[in-house]
Design a protein around this motif. Structure first.
Motif, PDB file in Angstrom:
ATOM      1  N   SER A 109      -6.054 -19.155 -29.255  1.00  0.00           N
ATOM      2  CA  SER A 109      -6.197 -17.703 -29.165  1.00  0.00           C
ATOM      3  C   SER A 109      -5.121 -17.012 -29.989  1.00  0.00           C
ATOM      4  N   LEU A 115     -18.101 -13.330 -30.789  1.00  0.00           N
ATOM      5  CA  LEU A 115     -16.980 -12.777 -30.018  1.00  0.00           C
ATOM      6  C   LEU A 115     -17.278 -12.787 -28.527  1.00  0.00           C
ATOM      7  N   ARG A 116     -18.511 -12.488 -28.144  1.00  0.00           N
ATOM      8  CA  ARG A 116     -18.846 -12.508 -26.716  1.00  0.00           C
ATOM      9  C   ARG A 116     -18.712 -13.908 -26.142  1.00  0.00           C
ATOM     10  N   GLU A 163     -14.896 -14.783 -26.016  1.00  0.00           N
ATOM     11  CA  GLU A 163     -14.271 -14.102 -24.874  1.00  0.00           C
ATOM     12  C   GLU A 163     -14.543 -14.875 -23.587  1.00  0.00           C
ATOM     13  N   LYS A 164     -15.748 -15.397 -23.467  1.00  0.00           N
ATOM     14  CA  LYS A 164     -16.138 -16.141 -22.267  1.00  0.00           C
ATOM     15  C   LYS A 164     -15.294 -17.397 -22.090  1.00  0.00           C
ATOM     16  N   ASP A 189     -12.272 -17.746 -23.326  1.00  0.00           N
ATOM     17  CA  ASP A 189     -10.865 -17.352 -23.455  1.00  0.00           C
ATOM     18  C   ASP A 189     -10.245 -17.882 -24.743  1.00  0.00           C
ATOM     19  N   LEU A 220      -9.874 -16.001 -28.250  1.00  0.00           N
ATOM     20  CA  LEU A 220     -10.134 -14.824 -29.066  1.00  0.00           C
ATOM     21  C   LEU A 220      -9.303 -14.838 -30.346  1.00  0.00           C
ATOM     22  N   SER A 258     -12.631  -1.811 -32.315  1.00  0.00           N
ATOM     23  CA  SER A 258     -12.358  -3.071 -31.627  1.00  0.00           C
ATOM     24  C   SER A 258     -13.644  -3.572 -30.994  1.00  0.00           C
ATOM     25  N   TYR A 259     -13.639  -4.867 -30.670  1.00  0.00           N
ATOM     26  CA  TYR A 259     -14.785  -5.469 -29.994  1.00  0.00           C
ATOM     27  C   TYR A 259     -14.261  -6.580 -29.097  1.00  0.00           C
ATOM     28  N   CYS A 260     -14.681  -6.559 -27.835  1.00  0.00           N
ATOM     29  CA  CYS A 260     -14.184  -7.514 -26.839  1.00  0.00           C
ATOM     30  C   CYS A 260     -12.652  -7.485 -26.768  1.00  0.00           C
ATOM     31  N   GLY A 261     -12.094  -6.302 -27.011  1.00  0.00           N
ATOM     32  CA  GLY A 261     -10.643  -6.166 -26.948  1.00  0.00           C
ATOM     33  C   GLY A 261      -9.919  -6.643 -28.183  1.00  0.00           C
ATOM     34  N   VAL A 262     -10.650  -7.082 -29.196  1.00  0.00           N
ATOM     35  CA  VAL A 262     -10.042  -7.586 -30.427  1.00  0.00           C
ATOM     36  C   VAL A 262     -10.114  -6.492 -31.492  1.00  0.00           C
TER      37      VAL A 262
END
Length: 363
Positions: free
Chosen positions: A5, A21-22, A25-26, A28, A30, A43-47
């Motif tokens: 990550s 990305l989804r 994220e699942k 962990d 990223l 941003s996307y998925c917090g990234v």
């Protein structure tokens, strides 16, 4: 592939980039950032999504590419100094579960849950109708990919100009061609026909709902030293329900359409409905090429009598709706049982531009 990550980048924030990305994220895992030439969000998925421009990046980190079908992507990443570039097909193999997310991203055939992307009984009916091994193998691969997506079952597009597959027996094999091009766009397919069969084109009719595309078509004809009336253009919409019309709001980046019923709408933006069967009968086409963004099946229903009686060659799209894959070929078989040879070809990435060719056995 060993990643940590925050220790890699993802290049591309479009549909597959988001699907990847989804999944990451699942589990962990990223990236440090998503790189994109023209990002549509921050941003996307917090990234964070960063513009792939003049910024400085940690070029010693791996870059996972999520883009296919565009030339020069790898070269542009290398030009920034990156040396560890993971190509998209290798990303598929490393994270096959991400393809499940992509298959339900809401785009065209991917708009339905995986459970409705394959109708087993209908696919079994269709399987024996394919005329060559290429079609049979591709059809099986598509069904497997939808059922359990994997890198192995991802079909790369054919390397020829779209709508002109070289190994389809009898395709467009007429002394004189009378083409009805529904969804003519800017005339790109016409140019392919003219290059190959110019002296044999007796008549070419185009159907197009966007005024801007018609203007581009006229410009193309001018560049080819052909008169504007070489193609008869009709601005109508086929495949609509009774008493319906289409409101077209044209936009340089994304035009939108809306079906309306018995409403008073600004005529400049309203496209009247037409019956495809009546149009085919009027122009007496022996070739129908059609790509109309999901109304294809309903339009073909209108053309049952003409197809049954005249058996024109058909070049049709099977990727707008999940069920088009089996419903459209089975519909044609119902119209003219045993009269056509069926061919399937993959002419674009992401299982888009999946094309169906029905060639009369009489040719």
């Amino acid at each position: 592939m060993k990643l940590e990550s925050g220790g890699f980048y993802v290049y591309g924030a479009s549909h597959y980039g988001q699907a990847l990305l989804r999944y990451l994220e699942k589990i962990d895992l990223l990236p440090l950032a998503i790189l994109d030439r023209a990002p549509r969000f921050d941003s996307y998925c917090g990234v964070p999504v960063e513009v792939f421009g003049d910024q400085e990046f940690a070029t010693d980190l791996p870059v996972l590419v999520t883009i296919l079908g565009f030339a020069g992507v790898t070269e542009s990443i290398e030009a920034k100094g990156f040396t560890n570039i993971v190509e998209t097909l290798d990303v598929f193999a490393a994270f096959p579960e991400s393809l499940t997310n992509l298959n339900e991203c809401g785009v065209l055939w991917m708009q339905a849950p995986a459970s409705s992307q394959v109708n087993v009984s209908k696919c079994e009916q269709l399987a024996p109708l394919w005329a060559d091994a290429t079609s049979k193998q591709l059809f099986d691969k598509i069904v497997r990919y939808r059922s359990n997506p994997s890198a192995e079952d991802y079909a790369l597009p054919e390397q020829y100009e779209m709508y002109f597959p070289p190994q389809v027996k009898g395709l467009y094999d007429y002394p004189q061609l009378n083409v009805l091009d529904v969804g003519i766009y800017d005339g790109d397919t016409f140019a392919g026909f003219y290059q190959r069969y110019g002296e044999r084109i007796e008549k070419y009719t185009g159907v197009e709902i966007c005024v801007s595309n018609v203007e581009k078509l006229k410009a193309r004809l001018k560049s080819m030293s052909l008169p504007e009336d070489f193609i008869a253009v009709e601005r109508v919409a086929v495949g609509l329900p009774a008493n319906a019309a289409l409101v077209v709001n044209e936009n340089a980046s994304a035009s939108t359409v809306e079906v309306v019923f018995d409403e008073q709408v600004d005529s400049e933006h309203t496209v009247e409905a037409a019956d495809l069967g009546e149009l085919m009968n009027r122009v007496q086409c022996n070739i129908l090429k059609m790509d109309i963004e999901g109304a294809d099946y309903d339009a073909l229903v209108q053309a049952q009598h003409y197809i049954s009686a005249n058996e024109p060659t058909l070049a049709l799209s099977l990727y707008h709706r999940p069920q088009d894959l089996w419903e459209i070929p089975l519909l044609i078989e119902n119209f003219a049982p045993g009269k056509y040879d069926f061919y399937l070809r993959q002419e674009g990435h992401w299982y888009l531009e999946t094309q169906f060719y029905a060639v009369p056995k009489s040719l």
